[in-house]
Design a protein around this motif. Structure first.
Motif, PDB file in Angstrom:
ATOM      1  N   ASP A  37       0.764  -1.208   0.122  1.00 40.37           N
ATOM      2  CA  ASP A  37       0.057  -0.025   0.049  1.00 40.37           C
ATOM      3  C   ASP A  37       0.914   1.369   0.103  1.00 40.37           C
ATOM      4  OD1 ASP A  37      -2.414  -1.395   0.029  1.00 40.37           O
ATOM      5  OD2 ASP A  37      -2.107  -1.776   2.276  1.00 40.37           O
ATOM      6  N   GLY A  38       2.209   1.178  -0.104  1.00 39.08           N
ATOM      7  CA  GLY A  38       2.954   2.352  -0.406  1.00 39.08           C
ATOM      8  C   GLY A  38       4.214   2.193   0.582  1.00 39.08           C
ATOM      9  N   PRO A  39       5.098   3.164   0.609  1.00 36.74           N
ATOM     10  CA  PRO A  39       5.905   3.227   1.542  1.00 36.74           C
ATOM     11  C   PRO A  39       5.747   3.167   2.988  1.00 36.74           C
ATOM     12  CG  PRO A  39       6.069   5.237  -0.182  1.00 36.74           C
ATOM     13  CD  PRO A  39       4.831   4.349  -0.042  1.00 36.74           C
ATOM     14  N   THR A  40       6.643   2.527   3.670  1.00 38.45           N
ATOM     15  CA  THR A  40       6.351   1.917   5.129  1.00 38.45           C
ATOM     16  C   THR A  40       7.305   2.681   6.038  1.00 38.45           C
ATOM     17  OG1 THR A  40       8.223   0.405   4.612  1.00 38.45           O
ATOM     18  CG2 THR A  40       5.831  -0.408   4.412  1.00 38.45           C
ATOM     19  N   GLY A  41       8.200   3.919   5.565  1.00 40.52           N
ATOM     20  CA  GLY A  41       8.909   4.684   6.329  1.00 40.52           C
ATOM     21  C   GLY A  41      10.466   3.940   6.632  1.00 40.52           C
ATOM     22  N   ARG A  42      10.671   2.976   5.954  1.00 43.61           N
ATOM     23  CA  ARG A  42      12.149   2.096   6.227  1.00 43.61           C
ATOM     24  C   ARG A  42      12.980   3.077   5.419  1.00 43.61           C
ATOM     25  NH1 ARG A  42      10.825  -3.717   4.914  1.00 43.61           N
ATOM     26  NH2 ARG A  42       9.430  -2.754   3.111  1.00 43.61           N
ATOM     27  N   ASN A  43      14.426   3.034   6.162  1.00 39.04           N
ATOM     28  CA  ASN A  43      15.525   3.434   5.195  1.00 39.04           C
ATOM     29  C   ASN A  43      16.088   2.512   4.426  1.00 39.04           C
ATOM     30  OD1 ASN A  43      15.177   6.368   6.050  1.00 39.04           O
ATOM     31  ND2 ASN A  43      16.206   5.645   8.162  1.00 39.04           N
ATOM     32  N   TYR A  44      16.151   1.223   4.870  1.00 39.01           N
ATOM     33  CA  TYR A  44      16.717   0.064   4.371  1.00 39.01           C
ATOM     34  C   TYR A  44      15.897  -1.068   4.337  1.00 39.01           C
ATOM     35  CZ  TYR A  44      20.759   3.212   5.428  1.00 39.01           C
ATOM     36  OH  TYR A  44      21.801   4.386   5.436  1.00 39.01           O
ATOM     37  N   PHE A  45      16.154  -2.030   3.505  1.00 40.18           N
ATOM     38  CA  PHE A  45      15.635  -3.393   3.969  1.00 40.18           C
ATOM     39  C   PHE A  45      16.570  -3.962   5.029  1.00 40.18           C
ATOM     40  CE2 PHE A  45      14.514  -2.573  -0.349  1.00 40.18           C
ATOM     41  CZ  PHE A  45      12.934  -2.717  -0.274  1.00 40.18           C
ATOM     42  N   ILE A  46      16.018  -4.431   6.042  1.00 39.28           N
ATOM     43  CA  ILE A  46      16.611  -5.124   7.181  1.00 39.28           C
ATOM     44  C   ILE A  46      15.968  -6.213   7.643  1.00 39.28           C
ATOM     45  CG2 ILE A  46      17.704  -4.659   9.489  1.00 39.28           C
ATOM     46  CD1 ILE A  46      17.803  -1.708   8.930  1.00 39.28           C
ATOM     47  N   TYR A  47      16.784  -7.361   7.707  1.00 43.21           N
ATOM     48  CA  TYR A  47      16.064  -8.523   7.884  1.00 43.21           C
ATOM     49  C   TYR A  47      17.025  -9.606   8.852  1.00 43.21           C
ATOM     50  CZ  TYR A  47      13.818  -7.512   3.325  1.00 43.21           C
ATOM     51  OH  TYR A  47      13.127  -6.758   2.377  1.00 43.21           O
ATOM     52  N   ASP A  48      16.376 -10.257   9.659  1.00 39.09           N
ATOM     53  CA  ASP A  48      16.752 -11.384  10.444  1.00 39.09           C
ATOM     54  C   ASP A  48      16.199 -12.611   9.809  1.00 39.09           C
ATOM     55  OD1 ASP A  48      18.981 -10.219  12.584  1.00 39.09           O
ATOM     56  OD2 ASP A  48      17.326  -8.939  12.516  1.00 39.09           O
ATOM     57  N   LEU A  49      16.942 -13.684   9.445  1.00 38.97           N
ATOM     58  CA  LEU A  49      16.301 -14.663   8.843  1.00 38.97           C
ATOM     59  C   LEU A  49      17.089 -16.125   9.006  1.00 38.97           C
ATOM     60  CD1 LEU A  49      15.028 -13.271   5.404  1.00 38.97           C
ATOM     61  CD2 LEU A  49      13.541 -13.807   7.266  1.00 38.97           C
ATOM     62  N   ALA A  50      16.455 -16.843   9.116  1.00 44.27           N
ATOM     63  CA  ALA A  50      17.056 -18.470   9.344  1.00 44.27           C
ATOM     64  C   ALA A  50      17.539 -18.972   8.052  1.00 44.27           C
ATOM     65  CB  ALA A  50      16.342 -19.229  10.243  1.00 44.27           C
ATOM     66  N   PRO A  51      18.581 -19.879   7.850  1.00 40.45           N
ATOM     67  CA  PRO A  51      18.612 -20.416   6.628  1.00 40.45           C
ATOM     68  C   PRO A  51      17.463 -21.193   6.031  1.00 40.45           C
ATOM     69  CG  PRO A  51      20.468 -20.809   8.051  1.00 40.45           C
ATOM     70  CD  PRO A  51      19.364 -20.167   8.998  1.00 40.45           C
ATOM     71  N   GLY A  52      17.076 -21.240   4.749  1.00 43.98           N
ATOM     72  CA  GLY A  52      16.240 -21.840   4.153  1.00 43.98           C
ATOM     73  C   GLY A  52      14.858 -21.235   4.168  1.00 43.98           C
ATOM     74  N   SER A  53      14.708 -20.006   4.681  1.00 47.54           N
ATOM     75  CA  SER A  53      13.442 -19.294   5.029  1.00 47.54           C
ATOM     76  C   SER A  53      13.144 -18.213   3.740  1.00 47.54           C
ATOM     77  CB  SER A  53      13.456 -18.267   6.222  1.00 47.54           C
ATOM     78  OG  SER A  53      14.500 -17.388   6.143  1.00 47.54           O
ATOM     79  N   THR A  54      11.959 -18.143   3.458  1.00 47.78           N
ATOM     80  CA  THR A  54      11.413 -17.122   2.405  1.00 47.78           C
ATOM     81  C   THR A  54      10.432 -16.056   2.795  1.00 47.78           C
ATOM     82  OG1 THR A  54      11.776 -18.768   0.838  1.00 47.78           O
ATOM     83  CG2 THR A  54      10.348 -17.063  -0.006  1.00 47.78           C
ATOM     84  N   LEU A  55      10.665 -14.685   2.397  1.00 52.22           N
ATOM     85  CA  LEU A  55       9.736 -13.585   2.585  1.00 52.22           C
ATOM     86  C   LEU A  55       9.479 -12.976   1.322  1.00 52.22           C
ATOM     87  CD1 LEU A  55      11.403 -10.851   2.579  1.00 52.22           C
ATOM     88  CD2 LEU A  55      12.021 -11.477   4.926  1.00 52.22           C
ATOM     89  N   THR A  56       8.300 -12.214   1.317  1.00 55.12           N
ATOM     90  CA  THR A  56       7.970 -11.282   0.097  1.00 55.12           C
ATOM     91  C   THR A  56       8.082 -10.055   0.681  1.00 55.12           C
ATOM     92  OG1 THR A  56       6.531 -13.067  -0.921  1.00 55.12           O
ATOM     93  CG2 THR A  56       5.999 -10.785  -1.403  1.00 55.12           C
ATOM     94  N   ASP A  57       8.576  -8.982  -0.013  1.00 51.41           N
ATOM     95  CA  ASP A  57       8.562  -7.642   0.200  1.00 51.41           C
ATOM     96  C   ASP A  57       8.315  -6.792  -0.915  1.00 51.41           C
ATOM     97  OD1 ASP A  57       8.812  -5.400   1.850  1.00 51.41           O
ATOM     98  OD2 ASP A  57      10.611  -6.130   2.489  1.00 51.41           O
ATOM     99  N   HIS A  58       8.419  -5.512  -0.741  1.00 51.36           N
ATOM    100  CA  HIS A  58       8.118  -4.578  -1.789  1.00 51.36           C
ATOM    101  C   HIS A  58       9.159  -3.516  -1.970  1.00 51.36           C
ATOM    102  CE1 HIS A  58       4.427  -6.574  -1.346  1.00 51.36           C
ATOM    103  NE2 HIS A  58       3.941  -6.035  -2.495  1.00 51.36           N
TER     104      HIS A  58
END
Length: 368
Positions: A58-79
């Motif tokens: 639905d539009g910008p989220t106010g984040r400056n960067y894409f910052i993630y903490d993920l485990a090996p083998g995981s998947t996510l969807t972002d924009h």
């Protein structure tokens, strides 16, 4: 003028000059902070302008960067939000790539002709080409899939929106110019996190002045490497010491750039007004930090010779003056001894060292 008199006057002149020279306080020269992330390219004559930022459906989220903490083998969807700020439709190439630390400490992305092998290769778009109307924004979805064998620690990259345009050079040649803007990606993969920083080398040089009262410049360079698996920053200071730990100067803390795992950065400090203290030691004190906490300090040092030539010359002249005086004194004593020996030879009956006597003679010349 005799040689002895000339040396004596030179000795007195040098001693007076040394006594007139006051003490010197060393001052650390300010050092500019390392360069940061380069600014986006300046728009050309066609006023091609656009923006790239983390977004949501639905539009910008106010984040400056894409910052993630993920485990090996995981998947996510972002924009990612790409906004066309120009007055005509623009066609973008949208894709992910890897980041690295440049020699001057800047955060940089791989050039377009190099394929990503790390986090950039884990970013997938449904298609690469997107055309956006003037004044509109497209919130483009992507999938980030972490491989099951991904190494723990930090992985950095960027999501790029690029435009390739034909330009004509000054000599009439047609070239294709690739202009890119990106939003950074910082991904930490779960597992054994090992923050570590090493000072790989330290070098120090000294510009020895003729007059020790003025002091000279000490140039200290040291190379910092991120030997761990997370990004680090911190500050570094340099202390210059003479023999027996005599503190001559200390620089103000210098902010280190963000170093990605494996990143290398060289710091060069110039310290002015350092007196020639025979032997100089430059000690680097590094205070590294991560995004989570501070790390133990890292120390390393190097030394160089800094002989006080004028002082050594003055000492040599003083030694010469003393030798001349001692020689003159010895010659004077020897001359006095020779005179006494001649007097004794003229009057053998007189004890050595006794004053010579003359026989008394009466008025008629007869002896009494």
């Amino acid at each position: 003028m005799s040689l002895v008199t000339l040396l004596s006057r030179t000795c007195v002149t040098l001693v007076a000059a040394l006594l007139a020279a006051g003490p010197t306080v060393a001052v650390a020269a300010p050092t500019p902070a390392p360069a940061g992330t380069p600014a986006p390219p300046t728009p050309g004559p066609a006023a091609t302008r656009w923006a790239v930022q983390p977004s949501g459906p639905d539009g910008p989220t106010g984040r400056n960067y894409f910052i993630y903490d993920l485990a090996p083998g995981s998947t996510l969807t972002d924009h990612v939000g790409v906004t066309n700020l120009s007055d005509r439709p623009l066609t973008f190439q949208v894709y992910g790539t890897d980041a690295y630390t440049t020699a001057d400490g800047a955060f940089a992305l791989l050039p377009a002709d190099r394929a990503a092998t790390d986090v950039g290769s884990w970013v997938r778009f449904d298609r690469r080409t997107w055309t956006i109307a003037p004044g509109r924004r497209a919130d483009i979805p992507f999938r980030l899939s972490v491989p099951a064998n991904a190494t723990p620690g930090d992985h950095a990259g960027g999501v790029i929106a690029a435009i390739t345009q034909a330009r004509t050079t000054a000599d009439g040649q047609q070239v294709r110019v690739d202009q890119r803007l990106a939003a950074r990606v910082y991904l930490r993969v779960d597992g054994d996190v090992r923050p570590a920083v090493a000072i790989e080398s330290v070098s120090v040089s000294y510009d020895n002045p003729i007059n020790p009262a003025g002091g000279g410049d000490a140039v200290v360079s040291y190379r910092v490497r991120n030997t761990g698996n997370v990004r680090v920053g911190g500050t570094g200071t340099v202390a210059v010491e003479g023999p027996f730990g005599w503190r001559l100067a200390r620089t103000a803390p210098v902010d280190l750039p963000e170093l990605l795992p494996g990143g290398v950065f060289t710091v060069t400090e110039r310290v002015t007004g350092v007196p020639p203290a025979l032997r100089l030691t430059a000690e680097v004190d590094l205070a590294p930090t991560t995004v989570d906490a501070a790390l133990p300090p890292v120390l390393r040092s190097a030394s160089t010779w800094a002989p006080p030539w004028l002082l050594l010359a003055a000492l040599a002249v003083l030694a010469g003056c003393l030798a001349v005086r001692l020689r003159r004194r010895a010659l004077a004593k020897r001359g006095a001894g020779d005179t006494s020996a001649r007097d004794t030879a003229a009057d053998p009956g007189r004890p050595a060292g006794s004053p010579a006597t003359r026989p008394l003679v009466g008025p008629a010349g007869d002896a009494p």
